[in-house]
Write an enzyme that holds these catalytic residues in place. Structure first.
Site, PDB file in Angstrom:
ATOM      1  N   GLU A   1      14.369   0.939  12.392  1.00  0.00           N
ATOM      2  CA  GLU A   1      14.908   0.009  11.405  1.00  0.00           C
ATOM      3  C   GLU A   1      15.184   0.670  10.063  1.00  0.00           C
ATOM      4  O   GLU A   1      14.516   1.624   9.696  1.00  0.00           O
ATOM      5  CB  GLU A   1      13.872  -1.070  11.106  1.00  0.00           C
TER       6      GLU A   1
ATOM      7  N   CYS B   1       7.361  -2.996   7.805  1.00  0.00           N
ATOM      8  CA  CYS B   1       7.985  -2.031   8.702  1.00  0.00           C
ATOM      9  C   CYS B   1       7.646  -2.327  10.159  1.00  0.00           C
ATOM     10  O   CYS B   1       6.569  -2.763  10.500  1.00  0.00           O
ATOM     11  CB  CYS B   1       7.631  -0.614   8.312  1.00  0.00           C
TER      12      CYS B   1
HETATM   13  N1  SAH Z   1       3.760   5.394   6.718  1.00  0.00           N
HETATM   14  C1  SAH Z   1       4.076   5.262   5.360  1.00  0.00           C
HETATM   15  C2  SAH Z   1       5.420   4.624   5.102  1.00  0.00           C
HETATM   16  C3  SAH Z   1       5.811   3.502   5.988  1.00  0.00           C
HETATM   17  S1  SAH Z   1       4.864   2.037   5.784  1.00  0.00           S
HETATM   18  C4  SAH Z   1       2.970   4.516   4.630  1.00  0.00           C
HETATM   19  O1  SAH Z   1       2.085   3.996   5.273  1.00  0.00           O
HETATM   20  O2  SAH Z   1       3.016   4.511   3.407  1.00  0.00           O
HETATM   21  C5  SAH Z   1       5.503   1.464   4.220  1.00  0.00           C
HETATM   22  C6  SAH Z   1       4.585   0.509   3.514  1.00  0.00           C
HETATM   23  O3  SAH Z   1       4.566  -0.755   4.194  1.00  0.00           O
HETATM   24  C7  SAH Z   1       3.145   0.993   3.423  1.00  0.00           C
HETATM   25  O4  SAH Z   1       2.628   0.827   2.122  1.00  0.00           O
HETATM   26  C8  SAH Z   1       2.480   0.087   4.420  1.00  0.00           C
HETATM   27  O5  SAH Z   1       1.117  -0.016   4.190  1.00  0.00           O
HETATM   28  C9  SAH Z   1       3.225  -1.205   4.233  1.00  0.00           C
HETATM   29  N2  SAH Z   1       3.057  -2.154   5.323  1.00  0.00           N
HETATM   30  C10 SAH Z   1       2.923  -1.889   6.638  1.00  0.00           C
HETATM   31  N3  SAH Z   1       2.737  -3.026   7.331  1.00  0.00           N
HETATM   32  C11 SAH Z   1       2.761  -4.029   6.441  1.00  0.00           C
HETATM   33  C12 SAH Z   1       2.608  -5.440   6.542  1.00  0.00           C
HETATM   34  N4  SAH Z   1       2.419  -6.028   7.725  1.00  0.00           N
HETATM   35  N5  SAH Z   1       2.671  -6.171   5.410  1.00  0.00           N
HETATM   36  C13 SAH Z   1       2.884  -5.582   4.198  1.00  0.00           C
HETATM   37  N6  SAH Z   1       3.033  -4.254   4.038  1.00  0.00           N
HETATM   38  C14 SAH Z   1       2.964  -3.480   5.146  1.00  0.00           C
HETATM   39 FE1  SF4 Z   2       2.108   4.266  10.048  1.00  0.00          FE
HETATM   40 FE2  SF4 Z   2       0.196   3.032   8.687  1.00  0.00          FE
HETATM   41 FE3  SF4 Z   2       2.565   3.549   7.509  1.00  0.00          FE
HETATM   42 FE4  SF4 Z   2       2.371   1.709   9.472  1.00  0.00          FE
HETATM   43  S1  SF4 Z   2       1.434   1.617   7.450  1.00  0.00           S
HETATM   44  S2  SF4 Z   2       3.944   3.255   9.280  1.00  0.00           S
HETATM   45  S3  SF4 Z   2       0.799   2.633  10.813  1.00  0.00           S
HETATM   46  S4  SF4 Z   2       1.048   5.014   8.258  1.00  0.00           S
END
Ligand code: SAH
Ligand code: SF4
Length: 381
Positions: free
Chosen positions: A94, A361
């Site tokens: 995505e 994400c």
């Molecule tokens: N892996 C990286 C970048 C992708 S996730 C990271 O973890 O930073 C991007 C952001 O979306 C991160 O801050 C993550 O914690 C947040 N995120 C993931 N799932 C989420 C959810 N269900 N609700 C809100 N934020 C979420």
């Molecule tokens: Fe990966 Fe955690 Fe980032 Fe989700 S929030 S993409 S599991 S590192």
């Protein structure tokens, strides 16, 4: 036919080598680079300063399309559109395009890593692409739809870059320009360093896409070796670190990779990054009801990061099918923010921008797979 090369996979010097091996002069590489990254063409036919023979040859041996948009969802709440792309092997990833205006009350804080107040006085729109770097993710954060998939595979540099070029083309079509880029879609960018660093370098190239390093943000779960590499690479991109908990005990539960890289290591790496870039860090903190949102957590977080040049983004949880965790109430978020602010830490409470497009994400992919959302692009044509 032998496998075709993907031109977005080439660094600039690799493109020069490729062009030289075709028996073409070096300046052809510059021309192709400009067509790809400056003019954003989507076919070899449009590369009109190349000979017809060369264009024919290129279309036989090379491709500039390997990711196919198959579904898109516009947010009804906010200006955001999420696109689901199908990769060549059928996997889905995505990317999201978000639009901010300086009249938007959240404008100055919406791009992770950008200090509060930046550009707020200028009345101009900002268009931010949020892109993926991996199919799935191995980090297993319990609240994250991508983490719930596990890591299916790494993405190539070309696949990462192509998302950005696609979204920039979409904007160009509407007479707009992409202004910011965040590596914050599916996957952990620092666990795919080759593709992430190549994408940053390619998109930063002044003769091509020319996206300023300061306009790019890498969001990481907090992998100290990767943060150090980023600092040592000397690229001034912004760093956002997803903390989500102020102590190891709680962080181990929410962010399992913390068992391998505890908070003290993550914070040391952050200090190193700050030391070499002097760029304000962003800490991301997902607000999960009655899990990590108590006043004691805010106080602990304040003492963990006090004194660092940083900014905290509080993000209400986007609930996922794989977990029964709920977002914190507005009141709990405001109280949490208040404590951080009392400690002098600039803190933004993000709106639930794009929750209706599953902007957390991994969520669009999951929902499309379940047949629940998404305009199917292929079916429309
Ligand atoms: N892996 C990286 C970048 C992708 S996730 C990271 O973890 O930073 C991007 C952001 O979306 C991160 O801050 C993550 O914690 C947040 N995120 C993931 N799932 C989420 C959810 N269900 N609700 C809100 N934020 C979420
Ligand atoms: Fe990966 Fe955690 Fe980032 Fe989700 S929030 S993409 S599991 S590192």
């Amino acid at each position: 036919m032998p496998t075709q090369v993907h031109l977005f996979d080439f660094t600039r010097s690799e493109l020069e080598t490729f062009v030289r091996e075709l028996g073409e002069p070096r300046y052809r590489a510059d021309q192709i680079w400009e067509w790809l990254y400056l003019h954003l063409v989507d076919s070899f036919d449009q590369m009109t300063n190349l000979s017809l023979e060369l264009r024919d040859q290129l279309s036989e041996i090379a491709v500039i399309h390997t990711i196919e948009p198959i579904a898109e969802t516009d947010s009804q709440e906010t200006p955001a559109r999420k696109t689901l792309f199908q990769l060549e092997d059928g996997d889905g990833i995505e990317a999201v395009l978000m639009h901010y205006h300086s009249r938007d009350p959240d404008y100055s804080s919406k791009t992770a890593g950008e200090p509060l107040g930046t550009d707020a006085s200028q009345d101009r729109a900002r268009h931010t692409a949020c892109i993926s770097t991996q199919v799935g993710c191995a980090m297993g954060c319990v609240f994250c739809a991508t983490g719930q998939m596990g890591l299916l595979r790494q993405m190539s540099a070309g696949e990462v870059i192509e998302q950005v070029v696609y979204l920039a083309r979409e904007l160009q079509y509407e007479g707009k320009r992409l202004t910011n880029l965040v590596f914050m879609g599916m996957g952990e960018p620092l666990a795919n360093w080759p593709a992430t660093s190549q994408a940053i370098e390619t998109l930063n190239d002044a003769d091509g896409f020319n996206m300023g390093a300061r306009r790019m943000t890498v969001s990481t779960v907090g992998l100290p070796p990767g943060i150090r590499k980023l600092a040592q690479a000397g690229i001034q991109v912004r760093l956002a670190v997803s903390l989500h908990a102020p102590n190891d005990e709680l962080r181990n539960q929410l962010v399992p990779i913390n068992a391998q890289h505890p908070l003290s290591e993550v914070m040391d790496a952050c200090r190193e990054h700050l030391g070499s870039t002097s760029r304000r860090l962003t800490f991301e903190y997902v607000m999960i009801d009655h899990v990590n949102d108590f006043p004691k957590h805010a106080k602990e977080l304040a003492s963990l990061i006090e004194g660092l040049l940083c900014h905290v983004n509080l993000i209400p949880l986007n609930p996922t099918a794989g977990s029964d965790m709920r977002p914190s109430s507005y009141g709990r978020c405001v109280a949490f923010r208040g404590i951080l602010q009392q400690h002098g830490i600039p803190t933004t409470l993000r709106g639930r921008r794009g929750t209706d497009v599953q902007a957390g994400c991994g969520q669009l992919r999951t929902r499309v797979e379940e047949g629940l959302v998404g305009r199917t692009i292929a079916a429309e044509s």
